[in-house]
Design an enzyme around this catalytic site. Structure first.
Site, PDB file in Angstrom:
ATOM      1  N   ARG A 145       0.840  -1.207   0.000  1.00 36.39           N
ATOM      2  CA  ARG A 145       0.000   0.000   0.000  1.00 36.39           C
ATOM      3  C   ARG A 145       0.869   1.249   0.000  1.00 36.39           C
ATOM      4  O   ARG A 145       0.540   2.241  -0.684  1.00 36.39           O
ATOM      5  CB  ARG A 145      -0.922  -0.011   1.216  1.00 36.39           C
ATOM      6  CG  ARG A 145      -1.739   1.273   1.384  1.00 36.39           C
ATOM      7  CD  ARG A 145      -2.702   1.178   2.545  1.00 36.39           C
ATOM      8  NE  ARG A 145      -3.278   2.459   2.855  1.00 36.39           N
ATOM      9  CZ  ARG A 145      -2.847   3.297   3.795  1.00 36.39           C
ATOM     10  NH1 ARG A 145      -1.779   2.970   4.523  1.00 36.39           N
ATOM     11  NH2 ARG A 145      -3.447   4.450   4.018  1.00 36.39           N
ATOM     12  N   SER A 160      -6.848   3.421   0.848  1.00 35.47           N
ATOM     13  CA  SER A 160      -6.786   2.869   2.201  1.00 35.47           C
ATOM     14  C   SER A 160      -6.618   1.349   2.103  1.00 35.47           C
ATOM     15  O   SER A 160      -6.456   0.790   1.010  1.00 35.47           O
ATOM     16  CB  SER A 160      -8.060   3.211   2.974  1.00 35.47           C
ATOM     17  OG  SER A 160      -9.181   2.576   2.378  1.00 35.47           O
ATOM     18  N   ASP A 203     -19.500   5.264  10.241  1.00 32.75           N
ATOM     19  CA  ASP A 203     -19.979   6.026  11.392  1.00 32.75           C
ATOM     20  C   ASP A 203     -20.085   7.490  10.987  1.00 32.75           C
ATOM     21  O   ASP A 203     -19.077   8.141  10.737  1.00 32.75           O
ATOM     22  CB  ASP A 203     -19.011   5.856  12.565  1.00 32.75           C
ATOM     23  CG  ASP A 203     -19.457   6.630  13.793  1.00 32.75           C
ATOM     24  OD1 ASP A 203     -20.676   6.701  14.034  1.00 32.75           O
ATOM     25  OD2 ASP A 203     -18.582   7.170  14.500  1.00 32.75           O
ATOM     26  N   GLN A 232     -17.866   7.684   0.903  1.00 32.28           N
ATOM     27  CA  GLN A 232     -17.480   8.326   2.155  1.00 32.28           C
ATOM     28  C   GLN A 232     -17.741   9.824   2.113  1.00 32.28           C
ATOM     29  O   GLN A 232     -18.156  10.424   3.109  1.00 32.28           O
ATOM     30  CB  GLN A 232     -16.006   8.040   2.449  1.00 32.28           C
ATOM     31  CG  GLN A 232     -15.746   6.595   2.859  1.00 32.28           C
ATOM     32  CD  GLN A 232     -14.274   6.215   2.829  1.00 32.28           C
ATOM     33  OE1 GLN A 232     -13.461   6.897   2.200  1.00 32.28           O
ATOM     34  NE2 GLN A 232     -13.933   5.103   3.477  1.00 32.28           N
ATOM     35  N   SER A 253     -17.172  -4.382   8.358  1.00 32.81           N
ATOM     36  CA  SER A 253     -17.220  -3.237   9.262  1.00 32.81           C
ATOM     37  C   SER A 253     -15.820  -2.997   9.812  1.00 32.81           C
ATOM     38  O   SER A 253     -15.265  -3.851  10.503  1.00 32.81           O
ATOM     39  CB  SER A 253     -18.196  -3.502  10.417  1.00 32.81           C
ATOM     40  OG  SER A 253     -18.161  -2.451  11.355  1.00 32.81           O
ATOM     41  N   ASN A 254     -15.269  -1.838   9.511  1.00 28.75           N
ATOM     42  CA  ASN A 254     -13.899  -1.530   9.925  1.00 28.75           C
ATOM     43  C   ASN A 254     -13.909  -0.760  11.245  1.00 28.75           C
ATOM     44  O   ASN A 254     -13.630   0.438  11.302  1.00 28.75           O
ATOM     45  CB  ASN A 254     -13.181  -0.735   8.833  1.00 28.75           C
ATOM     46  CG  ASN A 254     -11.687  -0.640   9.083  1.00 28.75           C
ATOM     47  OD1 ASN A 254     -11.152  -1.302   9.951  1.00 28.75           O
ATOM     48  ND2 ASN A 254     -11.010   0.199   8.313  1.00 28.75           N
ATOM     49  N   GLY A 278     -10.483  -5.348  13.139  1.00 27.37           N
ATOM     50  CA  GLY A 278      -9.895  -4.601  14.253  1.00 27.37           C
ATOM     51  C   GLY A 278      -8.782  -3.684  13.764  1.00 27.37           C
ATOM     52  O   GLY A 278      -8.440  -3.634  12.591  1.00 27.37           O
ATOM     53  N   ILE A 280      -5.003  -2.232  13.232  1.00 26.82           N
ATOM     54  CA  ILE A 280      -3.720  -2.842  12.893  1.00 26.82           C
ATOM     55  C   ILE A 280      -2.708  -2.488  13.981  1.00 26.82           C
ATOM     56  O   ILE A 280      -2.540  -1.307  14.317  1.00 26.82           O
ATOM     57  CB  ILE A 280      -3.243  -2.359  11.518  1.00 26.82           C
ATOM     58  CG1 ILE A 280      -4.257  -2.749  10.436  1.00 26.82           C
ATOM     59  CG2 ILE A 280      -1.875  -2.936  11.191  1.00 26.82           C
ATOM     60  CD1 ILE A 280      -3.924  -2.201   9.061  1.00 26.82           C
ATOM     61  N   HIS A 306     -26.227 -19.407  11.167  1.00 30.27           N
ATOM     62  CA  HIS A 306     -25.973 -20.824  11.381  1.00 30.27           C
ATOM     63  C   HIS A 306     -27.075 -21.719  10.800  1.00 30.27           C
ATOM     64  O   HIS A 306     -26.939 -22.943  10.799  1.00 30.27           O
ATOM     65  CB  HIS A 306     -25.820 -21.107  12.877  1.00 30.27           C
ATOM     66  CG  HIS A 306     -24.784 -22.140  13.177  1.00 30.27           C
ATOM     67  ND1 HIS A 306     -24.289 -23.019  12.226  1.00 30.27           N
ATOM     68  CD2 HIS A 306     -24.121 -22.455  14.328  1.00 30.27           C
ATOM     69  CE1 HIS A 306     -23.396 -23.820  12.775  1.00 30.27           C
ATOM     70  NE2 HIS A 306     -23.272 -23.508  14.050  1.00 30.27           N
ATOM     71  N   ASP A 310     -22.228 -23.452   7.986  1.00 24.71           N
ATOM     72  CA  ASP A 310     -21.592 -24.177   9.087  1.00 24.71           C
ATOM     73  C   ASP A 310     -20.226 -23.572   9.393  1.00 24.71           C
ATOM     74  O   ASP A 310     -19.673 -22.797   8.607  1.00 24.71           O
ATOM     75  CB  ASP A 310     -21.455 -25.670   8.759  1.00 24.71           C
ATOM     76  CG  ASP A 310     -20.709 -25.907   7.452  1.00 24.71           C
ATOM     77  OD1 ASP A 310     -19.509 -25.560   7.400  1.00 24.71           O
ATOM     78  OD2 ASP A 310     -21.316 -26.429   6.496  1.00 24.71           O
TER      79      ASP A 310
END
Length: 336
Positions: A145, A160, A203, A232, A253-254, A278, A280, A306, A310
């Site tokens: 990147r 990004s 968000d 965005q 979802s970041n 999550g 980095i 579920h 599976d």
């Protein structure tokens, strides 16, 4: 033996040294001070001397006790006069005062995106979720990147990590299409979606919104980055249209942009899977030779329906997605 006799006992012509408390203890036990050898300063008789004398008389064994420290009285010139009762120091008593708070509760209707979220989450409660978590080593992707960012900037696009995450997910969905499907309300039919419309949770000031990038399966990483920039920008301005917010088939979802590592994402019906990424972190890890190196680690948390998915399928998809990100050059083999 009278109190007078105890008080004025003399041994060999000199007065016996003992405190009033020691004399009282001797008198209560009918002991003559003249029969006791004092061990204190100037042969002063101590309490321990009385107790040891009693122990010898009765045969009891008493535990040794430390000698009492003799504090000489202050000279008359240094004595501190007592304060009058009316001027004696008093401990201040805290006065309890009622806390005055003028705030009032406020009730307002749920509208807009919040109202849509209530409806979506109520529907999500009917889905039996199961979770799967893993960690991804993004060391190579971070380097790639950094090399591509200037090229994207020349084209006017901010690059990004999310475009890589989205494209890798789409390549994985080609191998595991059940994750890009939907289940009808009566749980009788599964619809496999041809398009990979991958949603990205954002968000905003208006609340949580999830616009989606359409047809990711036919988009390049650069095209995905360009579309994300557009979504965005519109999302921040509150100008996203209905088309941008509907038709999603899979969601990422970041949450790491805000903080946190693992989470438990909630599926957005009628979709059947969602992933949460999550932050980095730079963490120590071991290579194949057992050597410690600095790694760029990200945690991922998946949730799946579920009823039709599976655990093994979710794990295999996650492993494939992970392999693309840990070895980004491998994506070139499957890009179309």
């Amino acid at each position: 033996m009278s109190h007078e006799e105890h008080t004025h006992q003399e041994i060999k012509g000199h007065k016996t040294l003992a405190t009033p408390a020691v004399r009282r203890l001797a008198m209560e036990n009918n002991i003559k001070l003249s029969e006791i050898v004092g061990t204190g300063k100037d042969n002063r008789i101590l309490k321990e001397d009385i107790l040891n004398y009693l122990a010898k008389q009765t045969g009891a064994i008493l535990p040794p006790s430390p000698k009492a420290e003799i504090v000489p009285p202050l000279p008359k010139s240094e004595s501190v006069p007592a304060l009058p009762k009316d001027k004696a120091r008093k401990t201040p008593v805290p006065v309890s005062r009622p806390i005055v708070f003028s705030g009032k509760d406020k009730t307002e209707p749920i509208t807009g995106f919040h109202k849509a979220m209530v409806k979506t989450m109520n529907a999500a409660l009917k889905i039996p979720h199961f979770g799967y978590c893993d960690e991804i080593d993004l060391t190579q992707l971070v380097q790639l990147r950094e090399e591509l960012k200037p090229l994207a900037q020349i084209r006017g696009v901010k690059l990004s990590f999310m475009p890589f995450f989205i494209k890798a997910a789409s390549l994985g969905l080609l191998q595991y299409p059940i994750l890009n499907a939907s289940l009808d309300e009566n749980c009788q039919n599964v619809t496999y979606k041809a398009s990979h419309n991958i949603g990205v949770a954002m968000d905003t000031e208006q609340g949580l919104i999830v616009p989606n990038v359409k047809n990711v399966q036919v988009c390049s990483v650069f095209e995905i980055a360009s579309e994300l920039n557009r979504l965005q920008s519109l999302g921040s301005a509150g100008q996203l249209g209905t088309r941008d917010l509907t038709g999603g088939t899979f969601t990422l979802s970041n949450v790491g942009t805000i903080g946190g590592t693992y989470t438990k994402p909630v599926i957005l019906p009628p979709e059947v899977a969602i992933g949460a990424l999550g932050k980095i972190q730079v963490l120590p890890r071991f290579n194949g030779k057992g050597e410690v190196f600095k790694a760029q680690i990200m945690n991922v948390s998946w949730s799946a329906d579920h009823r039709i998915i599976d655990g093994a399928t979710m794990a295999r998809f996650s492993n494939l997605w992970k392999s693309y990100l840990e070895n980004p050059a491998s994506m070139l083999l499957d890009l179309k």
